[in-house]
Design an enzyme around this catalytic site. Structure first.
Site, PDB file in Angstrom:
ATOM      1  CG  HIS A   1       2.511  -6.718  -1.506  1.00  0.00           C
ATOM      2  ND1 HIS A   1       2.705  -8.060  -1.666  1.00  0.00           N
ATOM      3  CD2 HIS A   1       3.483  -6.114  -2.226  1.00  0.00           C
ATOM      4  CE1 HIS A   1       3.744  -8.266  -2.441  1.00  0.00           C
ATOM      5  NE2 HIS A   1       4.243  -7.105  -2.812  1.00  0.00           N
TER       6      HIS A   1
HETATM    7  C1  UD1 Z   1       7.580  -2.756  -2.376  1.00  0.00           C
HETATM    8  C2  UD1 Z   1       8.042  -3.011  -3.801  1.00  0.00           C
HETATM    9  C3  UD1 Z   1       7.374  -4.268  -4.325  1.00  0.00           C
HETATM   10  C4  UD1 Z   1       7.598  -5.441  -3.395  1.00  0.00           C
HETATM   11  C5  UD1 Z   1       7.174  -5.077  -1.991  1.00  0.00           C
HETATM   12  C6  UD1 Z   1       7.538  -6.179  -1.037  1.00  0.00           C
HETATM   13  C7  UD1 Z   1       8.531  -0.988  -5.146  1.00  0.00           C
HETATM   14  C8  UD1 Z   1       8.026  -0.101  -6.211  1.00  0.00           C
HETATM   15  N1  UD1 Z   1       7.649  -1.908  -4.682  1.00  0.00           N
HETATM   16  O1  UD1 Z   1       6.179  -2.518  -2.424  1.00  0.00           O
HETATM   17  O2  UD1 Z   1       7.914  -4.599  -5.591  1.00  0.00           O
HETATM   18  O3  UD1 Z   1       6.825  -6.529  -3.848  1.00  0.00           O
HETATM   19  O4  UD1 Z   1       7.862  -3.882  -1.582  1.00  0.00           O
HETATM   20  O5  UD1 Z   1       6.825  -6.135   0.151  1.00  0.00           O
HETATM   21  O6  UD1 Z   1       9.659  -0.884  -4.726  1.00  0.00           O
HETATM   22  N2  UD1 Z   1       4.813   0.877   4.652  1.00  0.00           N
HETATM   23  C9  UD1 Z   1       4.804   0.890   6.027  1.00  0.00           C
HETATM   24  N3  UD1 Z   1       5.879   0.364   6.685  1.00  0.00           N
HETATM   25  C10 UD1 Z   1       6.948  -0.167   6.062  1.00  0.00           C
HETATM   26  C11 UD1 Z   1       6.956  -0.169   4.666  1.00  0.00           C
HETATM   27  C12 UD1 Z   1       5.876   0.351   3.976  1.00  0.00           C
HETATM   28  O7  UD1 Z   1       3.861   1.364   6.649  1.00  0.00           O
HETATM   29  O8  UD1 Z   1       7.893  -0.647   6.728  1.00  0.00           O
HETATM   30  C13 UD1 Z   1       3.633   1.412   3.936  1.00  0.00           C
HETATM   31  C14 UD1 Z   1       3.756   2.913   3.636  1.00  0.00           C
HETATM   32  O9  UD1 Z   1       2.473   3.458   3.733  1.00  0.00           O
HETATM   33  C15 UD1 Z   1       4.196   2.912   2.182  1.00  0.00           C
HETATM   34  C16 UD1 Z   1       3.482   1.672   1.627  1.00  0.00           C
HETATM   35  O10 UD1 Z   1       3.504   0.730   2.692  1.00  0.00           O
HETATM   36  O11 UD1 Z   1       3.817   4.085   1.508  1.00  0.00           O
HETATM   37  C17 UD1 Z   1       4.155   1.088   0.411  1.00  0.00           C
HETATM   38  O12 UD1 Z   1       5.523   0.817   0.676  1.00  0.00           O
HETATM   39  P1  UD1 Z   1       6.588   0.796  -0.531  1.00  0.00           P
HETATM   40  O13 UD1 Z   1       7.894   0.340  -0.025  1.00  0.00           O
HETATM   41  O14 UD1 Z   1       6.539   2.075  -1.283  1.00  0.00           O
HETATM   42  O15 UD1 Z   1       5.985  -0.269  -1.522  1.00  0.00           O
HETATM   43  P2  UD1 Z   1       5.469  -1.750  -1.258  1.00  0.00           P
HETATM   44  O16 UD1 Z   1       4.021  -1.791  -1.582  1.00  0.00           O
HETATM   45  O17 UD1 Z   1       5.901  -2.226   0.069  1.00  0.00           O
HETATM   46  N1  UDP Z   2       6.743 -12.911   3.992  1.00  0.00           N
HETATM   47  C1  UDP Z   2       6.981 -12.857   5.375  1.00  0.00           C
HETATM   48  N2  UDP Z   2       5.966 -12.418   6.182  1.00  0.00           N
HETATM   49  C2  UDP Z   2       4.741 -12.037   5.709  1.00  0.00           C
HETATM   50  C3  UDP Z   2       4.535 -12.085   4.301  1.00  0.00           C
HETATM   51  C4  UDP Z   2       5.559 -12.523   3.474  1.00  0.00           C
HETATM   52  O1  UDP Z   2       8.057 -13.207   5.842  1.00  0.00           O
HETATM   53  O2  UDP Z   2       3.888 -11.645   6.511  1.00  0.00           O
HETATM   54  C5  UDP Z   2       7.838 -13.370   3.115  1.00  0.00           C
HETATM   55  C6  UDP Z   2       7.456 -14.506   2.187  1.00  0.00           C
HETATM   56  O3  UDP Z   2       7.588 -15.753   2.831  1.00  0.00           O
HETATM   57  C7  UDP Z   2       8.439 -14.311   1.040  1.00  0.00           C
HETATM   58  C8  UDP Z   2       8.616 -12.806   0.996  1.00  0.00           C
HETATM   59  O4  UDP Z   2       8.171 -12.307   2.255  1.00  0.00           O
HETATM   60  O5  UDP Z   2       9.683 -14.908   1.341  1.00  0.00           O
HETATM   61  C9  UDP Z   2       7.787 -12.211  -0.109  1.00  0.00           C
HETATM   62  O6  UDP Z   2       7.795 -10.824  -0.001  1.00  0.00           O
HETATM   63  P1  UDP Z   2       6.596  -9.898  -0.491  1.00  0.00           P
HETATM   64  O7  UDP Z   2       5.372 -10.696  -0.668  1.00  0.00           O
HETATM   65  O8  UDP Z   2       6.548  -8.743   0.442  1.00  0.00           O
HETATM   66  O9  UDP Z   2       7.140  -9.318  -1.863  1.00  0.00           O
HETATM   67  P2  UDP Z   2       7.317  -9.883  -3.353  1.00  0.00           P
HETATM   68  O10 UDP Z   2       7.907 -11.235  -3.288  1.00  0.00           O
HETATM   69  O11 UDP Z   2       5.967  -9.853  -3.995  1.00  0.00           O
HETATM   70  O12 UDP Z   2       8.201  -8.873  -3.995  1.00  0.00           O
END
Ligand code: UD1
Ligand code: UDP
Length: 378
Positions: free
Chosen positions: A218
């Site tokens: 991601h």
């Molecule tokens: C964010 C965090 C990242 C973390 C990740 C965990 C920042 C800069 N990044 O990244 O550090 O590892 O969360 O998962 O804060 N979207 C949906 N539904 C949702 C949420 C997101 O469709 O409920 C889609 C949207 O298109 C959005 C994109 O995902 O634009 C990215 O979401 P965003 O929260 O900006 O960043 P993440 O990649 O999720």
């Molecule tokens: N996780 C989850 N469901 C998924 C993928 C990840 O519950 O489909 C959990 C995972 O077990 C871990 C956390 O989400 O506890 C990690 O989050 P993510 O990978 O979104 O973000 P990061 O840790 O890179 O910030």
């Protein structure tokens, strides 16, 4: 003591479960917690599902900020958090990790002189093109309590001028720096047994234990760059065909979108229809840790999933050029492969062979929440 805890992204919601549980069971007389959800993640399977499953109290406030450009998203969060902080007047604001929700909490709280407790302080990738690196460096430098999960994190802070010999009372100018272990490990220990009893994800996906590789992806550097995204999926396809292994891949919504936009039509078609590749929507935390416990190996660019691989003693291929969790790589339990198919395949082949990895306990005792709360009430 009154805490405001800011959550927003999936891993923060999961981490909040450990702190809320420790407050409820061990500190209820001394600490009250007000949960604020920024709404950064909002899909049911990215946010809602965790509250019931992990017994997290419903947030008192939800800012409903949603997705957007970094500045716009963070700005709306700052405004919302500032209003709440001015109304609630907490003793501390608690921030997790390095997301835009973390940074928004740091800016809002520091401007109105509310002391910041930063959980997961001190982690560094030393890659400032990563949005999270900016968020964590800025947050650390306005924090009053810096709770690092590792000694590496403490050492990084010392390199930036922090001291570990400051004496209380701690302030923004005299911050306290501590290694309390990793709060995610608290949850892994607490939920691992329960997850096996309550979850039927292997049956639902039709996969057998130890016959599949679990993959998550991601990071914006991977999902938003067509060349990297195509390279990673090329490598996954070769893996499946060469080693006759299954893949299970719960897809972050960002990845799902970008696969349609950026993968070559042939690769997209092959990945989506391959009988050995199980693409599925994000799974719940209990489902995820069951998938991790039974995987043969884990491939990921997630920080949390890298560590959970280690907690469950699974080898890990990291789809990044560097990691904040350097101990895992130092132990030989994970290999940094960037988005390079050759490195990914070599690492897979290496872990297929006879390896003897020792999974030393390097992330504490699984009592990070209690340790840090004890320090706060001193
Ligand atoms: C964010 C965090 C990242 C973390 C990740 C965990 C920042 C800069 N990044 O990244 O550090 O590892 O969360 O998962 O804060 N979207 C949906 N539904 C949702 C949420 C997101 O469709 O409920 C889609 C949207 O298109 C959005 C994109 O995902 O634009 C990215 O979401 P965003 O929260 O900006 O960043 P993440 O990649 O999720
Ligand atoms: N996780 C989850 N469901 C998924 C993928 C990840 O519950 O489909 C959990 C995972 O077990 C871990 C956390 O989400 O506890 C990690 O989050 P993510 O990978 O979104 O973000 P990061 O840790 O890179 O910030």
């Amino acid at each position: 003591i009154k805490l405001i805890t800011i959550i927003g992204a999936r891993p923060q919601i999961i981490k909040a479960s450990a702190l809320s549980r420790a407050i409820r069971t061990r500190f209820a007389h001394q600490i009250t917690e007000v949960l604020v959800h920024t709404g950064q993640h909002y899909d049911e399977n990215m946010s809602g599902v965790f509250f019931d499953e992990l017994a997290i109290p419903q947030p008192t406030y939800n800012l409903g900020v949603g997705s957007g450009n970094h500045g716009e998203q963070t700005g709306r969060m700052i405004k919302g958090i500032e209003e709440i902080v001015l109304t609630e007047r907490p003793d501390f604001i608690v921030l997790y990790g390095d997301t835009n929700s973390t940074l928004a909490g740091a800016i809002a709280a520091s401007k109105v002189y509310v002391p910041i407790v930063h959980i997961e302080a001190g982690l560094r990738s030393y890659n400032k093109t990563m949005p999270e690196e900016i968020n964590r460096v800025l947050t650390d430098h306005v924090s009053t309590y810096l709770f690092s999960p590792t000694q590496t994190g403490v050492n990084n802070l010392i390199r930036e001028g922090f001291r570990t010999d400051n004496q209380p009372p701690y302030t923004i100018d005299n911050p306290g720096v501590f290694n309390v272990g990793d709060i995610m490990y608290d949850n892994t220990l607490y939920f691992a047994g329960l997850a096996k009893q309550k979850t039927y994800i292997l049956e639902r996906l039709g996969v057998q234990p130890e016959t599949y590789v679990l993959v998550t992806l991601h990071r914006n550097a991977n999902t938003d760059d067509a060349s990297r995204l195509n390279s990673i999926f090329d490598a996954l396809l070769i893996l499946v065909e060469k080693y006759r292994i299954n893949l299970v891949m719960p897809l972050h919504p960002r990845t799902l979108k970008q696969m349609s936009a950026l993968l070559s039509p042939e690769l997209h078609q092959s990945i989506s229809t391959h009988p050995a590749i199980q693409l599925c929507p994000p799974v719940s935390y209990l489902e995820m840790i069951v998938l991790e416990q039974h995987a043969k190996l884990i491939i990921t660019d997630s920080g949390g999933v890298q560590k959970e691989a280690y907690f469950f003693k699974k080898p890990c291929i990291i789809l990044r050029a560097e990691t904040e969790w350097v101990e895992i790589v130092d132990q030989g339990a994970a290999v940094l492969c960037d988005a390079d198919p050759n490195q990914i395949l070599q690492a897979f082949q290496f872990f297929e062979g006879p390896t003897s990895i020792t999974f030393n306990p390097i992330y504490g005792e699984g009592d990070a929440a209690a340790q840090l709360l004890n320090l706060l009430i001193l």
